[in-house]
Motif scaffolding. Structure first.
Motif, PDB file in Angstrom:
ATOM      1  N   VAL A  45     -15.169   3.016   4.417  1.00  0.00           N
ATOM      2  CA  VAL A  45     -14.134   3.923   4.898  1.00  0.00           C
ATOM      3  C   VAL A  45     -13.066   4.117   3.825  1.00  0.00           C
ATOM      4  N   ALA A  46     -12.562   3.013   3.302  1.00  0.00           N
ATOM      5  CA  ALA A  46     -11.504   3.069   2.305  1.00  0.00           C
ATOM      6  C   ALA A  46     -11.509   1.776   1.503  1.00  0.00           C
ATOM      7  N   ALA A  47     -11.019   1.872   0.274  1.00  0.00           N
ATOM      8  CA  ALA A  47     -10.953   0.696  -0.588  1.00  0.00           C
ATOM      9  C   ALA A  47      -9.671   0.741  -1.394  1.00  0.00           C
ATOM     10  N   ILE A  48      -9.217  -0.434  -1.822  1.00  0.00           N
ATOM     11  CA  ILE A  48      -7.960  -0.520  -2.556  1.00  0.00           C
ATOM     12  C   ILE A  48      -8.056  -1.608  -3.609  1.00  0.00           C
ATOM     13  N   SER A  49      -7.395  -1.385  -4.717  1.00  0.00           N
ATOM     14  CA  SER A  49      -7.388  -2.376  -5.787  1.00  0.00           C
ATOM     15  C   SER A  49      -6.413  -3.498  -5.456  1.00  0.00           C
ATOM     16  N   SER A  50      -6.433  -4.533  -6.271  1.00  0.00           N
ATOM     17  CA  SER A  50      -5.597  -5.705  -5.992  1.00  0.00           C
ATOM     18  C   SER A  50      -4.109  -5.358  -6.020  1.00  0.00           C
ATOM     19  N   ARG A  51      -3.718  -4.476  -6.886  1.00  0.00           N
ATOM     20  CA  ARG A  51      -2.299  -4.104  -6.958  1.00  0.00           C
ATOM     21  C   ARG A  51      -1.942  -2.958  -6.018  1.00  0.00           C
TER      22      ARG A  51
END
Length: 124
Positions: A47-53
Motif C-alpha cells: 500500500v505504502a512505504a517509507i524510508s527510515s528518515r
C-alpha cells in the motif's frame, strides 16, 4: 524488532481511519517500513512505504491522494492515515520493516519483520 499494528475497524465508505504500527525491541530509527494489505481471495499487496528518515515515500496507485504514510513523533511508530475509504480498501493491513536506512522498499520479500495485521472493513 517486534511490530504491533492497530487502528483497524469498521468504517463507512468515504470515511477515514488511522493505522499505527508500534515497534519494540530495538531502536526503530534505522528501519524502513511499509504497509501491506491482503483482501479475501487476493494476494498481499504493498500500500505504502517509507524510508527510515521519512523523506522518501511510495504509494500504490490505488491509494495515491487518499492515504498518507508517516513516521510518528514517537520514533518507534509508523502511521497510515487513510481517507476517502471505499469497499475495495477492505483488507487485513500489515506493517513490515527492514533494517536499511534511507531506502524505500516495495517488494514483500525485502521485508524482514512483520506485524500481526489489523482488519479494515469499509461498508458501502
Amino acid at each position: 524488532v517486534q511490530l504491533q499494528a492497530s487502528g483497524g475497524g469498521l468504517v463507512q465508505a468515504g470515511g477515514s481511519l488511522r493505522l499505527s504500527c508500534a515497534a519494540s525491541g530495538r531502536a526503530f530509527d534505522p528501519y524502513a517500513a511499509g504497509w501491506f494489505r491482503q483482501a479475501p481471495g487476493k494476494e498481499r499487496e504493498l500500500v505504502a512505504a517509507i524510508s527510515s528518515r521519512g523523506d522518501k515515500k511510495y504509494y500504490a496507485d490505488s491509494v495515491k491522494g487518499r492515504f498518507t504514510i508517516s513516521r510518528g513523533s514517537a520514533k518507534n511508530t509508523v502511521n497510515l492515515q487513510m481517507s476517502s475509504l471505499n469497499p475495495e480498501d477492505t483488507a487485513v493491513y500489515y506493517c513490515a520493516a527492514r533494517y536499511e536506512p534511507d531506502s524505500v522498499h516495495t517488494i514483500q520479500w525485502e521485508y524482514d519483520y512483520w506485524g500481526q495485521g489489523t482488519l479494515v472493513t469499509v461498508s458501502s
